[in-house]
Structures are given as structure tokens and as C-alpha cells.
Design a protein around this motif. Sequence first.
Motif, PDB file in Angstrom:
ATOM      1  N   VAL A  21      32.395  32.361  -2.847  1.00  0.00           N
ATOM      2  CA  VAL A  21      33.019  33.485  -3.546  1.00  0.00           C
ATOM      3  C   VAL A  21      32.181  33.763  -4.800  1.00  0.00           C
ATOM      4  O   VAL A  21      31.967  32.863  -5.608  1.00  0.00           O
ATOM      5  CB  VAL A  21      34.478  33.175  -3.938  1.00  0.00           C
ATOM      6  CG1 VAL A  21      35.085  34.327  -4.720  1.00  0.00           C
ATOM      7  CG2 VAL A  21      35.308  32.865  -2.705  1.00  0.00           C
ATOM      8  N   GLU A  42      40.143  35.511 -14.080  1.00  0.00           N
ATOM      9  CA  GLU A  42      40.779  36.448 -13.148  1.00  0.00           C
ATOM     10  C   GLU A  42      40.200  36.247 -11.759  1.00  0.00           C
ATOM     11  O   GLU A  42      39.018  35.926 -11.619  1.00  0.00           O
ATOM     12  CB  GLU A  42      40.503  37.896 -13.560  1.00  0.00           C
ATOM     13  CG  GLU A  42      41.198  38.345 -14.814  1.00  0.00           C
ATOM     14  CD  GLU A  42      40.913  39.813 -15.098  1.00  0.00           C
ATOM     15  OE1 GLU A  42      41.117  40.636 -14.189  1.00  0.00           O
ATOM     16  OE2 GLU A  42      40.487  40.099 -16.218  1.00  0.00           O
ATOM     17  N   PHE A  43      41.032  36.461 -10.746  1.00  0.00           N
ATOM     18  CA  PHE A  43      40.574  36.422  -9.363  1.00  0.00           C
ATOM     19  C   PHE A  43      41.067  37.673  -8.659  1.00  0.00           C
ATOM     20  O   PHE A  43      42.253  37.974  -8.685  1.00  0.00           O
ATOM     21  CB  PHE A  43      41.094  35.175  -8.638  1.00  0.00           C
ATOM     22  CG  PHE A  43      40.670  35.132  -7.195  1.00  0.00           C
ATOM     23  CD1 PHE A  43      39.356  34.886  -6.861  1.00  0.00           C
ATOM     24  CD2 PHE A  43      41.584  35.356  -6.193  1.00  0.00           C
ATOM     25  CE1 PHE A  43      38.952  34.861  -5.535  1.00  0.00           C
ATOM     26  CE2 PHE A  43      41.199  35.335  -4.864  1.00  0.00           C
ATOM     27  CZ  PHE A  43      39.875  35.084  -4.534  1.00  0.00           C
ATOM     28  N   ASP A  44      40.158  38.416  -8.069  1.00  0.00           N
ATOM     29  CA  ASP A  44      40.482  39.638  -7.333  1.00  0.00           C
ATOM     30  C   ASP A  44      40.456  39.298  -5.847  1.00  0.00           C
ATOM     31  O   ASP A  44      39.384  39.191  -5.244  1.00  0.00           O
ATOM     32  CB  ASP A  44      39.466  40.728  -7.663  1.00  0.00           C
ATOM     33  CG  ASP A  44      39.784  42.052  -7.013  1.00  0.00           C
ATOM     34  OD1 ASP A  44      40.522  42.069  -6.009  1.00  0.00           O
ATOM     35  OD2 ASP A  44      39.280  43.081  -7.495  1.00  0.00           O
ATOM     36  N   SER A  45      41.626  39.101  -5.253  1.00  0.00           N
ATOM     37  CA  SER A  45      41.696  38.695  -3.850  1.00  0.00           C
ATOM     38  C   SER A  45      41.271  39.810  -2.903  1.00  0.00           C
ATOM     39  O   SER A  45      40.789  39.540  -1.807  1.00  0.00           O
ATOM     40  CB  SER A  45      43.096  38.203  -3.498  1.00  0.00           C
ATOM     41  OG  SER A  45      44.041  39.215  -3.741  1.00  0.00           O
ATOM     42  N   THR A  46      41.419  41.065  -3.316  1.00  0.00           N
ATOM     43  CA  THR A  46      41.011  42.190  -2.479  1.00  0.00           C
ATOM     44  C   THR A  46      39.488  42.251  -2.380  1.00  0.00           C
ATOM     45  O   THR A  46      38.935  42.392  -1.291  1.00  0.00           O
ATOM     46  CB  THR A  46      41.541  43.523  -3.061  1.00  0.00           C
ATOM     47  OG1 THR A  46      42.950  43.419  -3.227  1.00  0.00           O
ATOM     48  CG2 THR A  46      41.207  44.683  -2.155  1.00  0.00           C
ATOM     49  N   GLN A  47      38.815  42.129  -3.509  1.00  0.00           N
ATOM     50  CA  GLN A  47      37.349  42.190  -3.552  1.00  0.00           C
ATOM     51  C   GLN A  47      36.698  40.821  -3.315  1.00  0.00           C
ATOM     52  O   GLN A  47      35.489  40.738  -3.157  1.00  0.00           O
ATOM     53  CB  GLN A  47      36.896  42.714  -4.913  1.00  0.00           C
ATOM     54  CG  GLN A  47      37.398  44.094  -5.244  1.00  0.00           C
ATOM     55  CD  GLN A  47      36.501  45.166  -4.688  1.00  0.00           C
ATOM     56  OE1 GLN A  47      35.296  44.998  -4.624  1.00  0.00           O
ATOM     57  NE2 GLN A  47      37.083  46.272  -4.285  1.00  0.00           N
ATOM     58  N   ARG A  48      37.500  39.751  -3.343  1.00  0.00           N
ATOM     59  CA  ARG A  48      37.015  38.376  -3.217  1.00  0.00           C
ATOM     60  C   ARG A  48      35.930  38.067  -4.251  1.00  0.00           C
ATOM     61  O   ARG A  48      34.787  37.756  -3.930  1.00  0.00           O
ATOM     62  CB  ARG A  48      36.492  38.092  -1.809  1.00  0.00           C
ATOM     63  CG  ARG A  48      37.538  37.509  -0.916  1.00  0.00           C
ATOM     64  CD  ARG A  48      37.015  37.039   0.411  1.00  0.00           C
ATOM     65  NE  ARG A  48      35.915  36.073   0.372  1.00  0.00           N
ATOM     66  CZ  ARG A  48      36.054  34.759   0.305  1.00  0.00           C
ATOM     67  NH1 ARG A  48      37.246  34.236   0.246  1.00  0.00           N
ATOM     68  NH2 ARG A  48      35.006  33.972   0.312  1.00  0.00           N
ATOM     69  N   ARG A  49      36.322  38.176  -5.529  1.00  0.00           N
ATOM     70  CA  ARG A  49      35.419  37.828  -6.627  1.00  0.00           C
ATOM     71  C   ARG A  49      36.249  37.382  -7.822  1.00  0.00           C
ATOM     72  O   ARG A  49      37.462  37.623  -7.876  1.00  0.00           O
ATOM     73  CB  ARG A  49      34.515  38.991  -6.981  1.00  0.00           C
ATOM     74  CG  ARG A  49      35.253  40.218  -7.460  1.00  0.00           C
ATOM     75  CD  ARG A  49      34.311  41.362  -7.707  1.00  0.00           C
ATOM     76  NE  ARG A  49      35.064  42.516  -8.163  1.00  0.00           N
ATOM     77  CZ  ARG A  49      34.568  43.707  -8.289  1.00  0.00           C
ATOM     78  NH1 ARG A  49      33.310  43.930  -7.993  1.00  0.00           N
ATOM     79  NH2 ARG A  49      35.306  44.705  -8.711  1.00  0.00           N
ATOM     80  N   PHE A  50      35.575  36.750  -8.784  1.00  0.00           N
ATOM     81  CA  PHE A  50      36.291  36.242  -9.956  1.00  0.00           C
ATOM     82  C   PHE A  50      35.470  36.419 -11.221  1.00  0.00           C
ATOM     83  O   PHE A  50      34.272  36.635 -11.164  1.00  0.00           O
ATOM     84  CB  PHE A  50      36.687  34.777  -9.762  1.00  0.00           C
ATOM     85  CG  PHE A  50      35.515  33.830  -9.653  1.00  0.00           C
ATOM     86  CD1 PHE A  50      35.012  33.203 -10.774  1.00  0.00           C
ATOM     87  CD2 PHE A  50      34.938  33.556  -8.420  1.00  0.00           C
ATOM     88  CE1 PHE A  50      33.939  32.326 -10.682  1.00  0.00           C
ATOM     89  CE2 PHE A  50      33.862  32.678  -8.321  1.00  0.00           C
ATOM     90  CZ  PHE A  50      33.368  32.058  -9.453  1.00  0.00           C
TER      91      PHE A  50
END
Length: 55
Positions: A21, A42-50
Motif C-alpha cells: 500500500v 489517515e488511510f483512504d480505503s477507496t484509493q488504497r493509500r495513506f
Amino acid sequence: MIAATVTKSLPFGVLVEYADVPGLARGVDSAPGDTLSLRVLEFDSTQRRFSAELA
């Protein structure tokens, strides 16, 4: 806290990868291949990035 590997150095921070990731650590100066101890902000589960900062 995670141990992420630096993949690219940028003028404003570094791109890192943890468990396949991608992430961004702003204000960090390090070389590609280095391992950093980071705290995920922060973790963006839609974009799969942090986004993260030094721990």
C-alpha cells in the motif's frame, strides 16, 4: 506504528510503501530503500493509500 520502505524522495517528503500500500510522509528527508518508523495519520480505503508522519 508501521515500518515502511521509502520508494521515492520528493521536495516535500517521501513516498513509502507498507504491505503493498503506497503512502506519503510529508516533511521527511530520506533515501529510497530506507526503512522508516511511521505513524499513520489517515488511510483512504477507496484509493488504497495513506498519509503518515515520523513516529
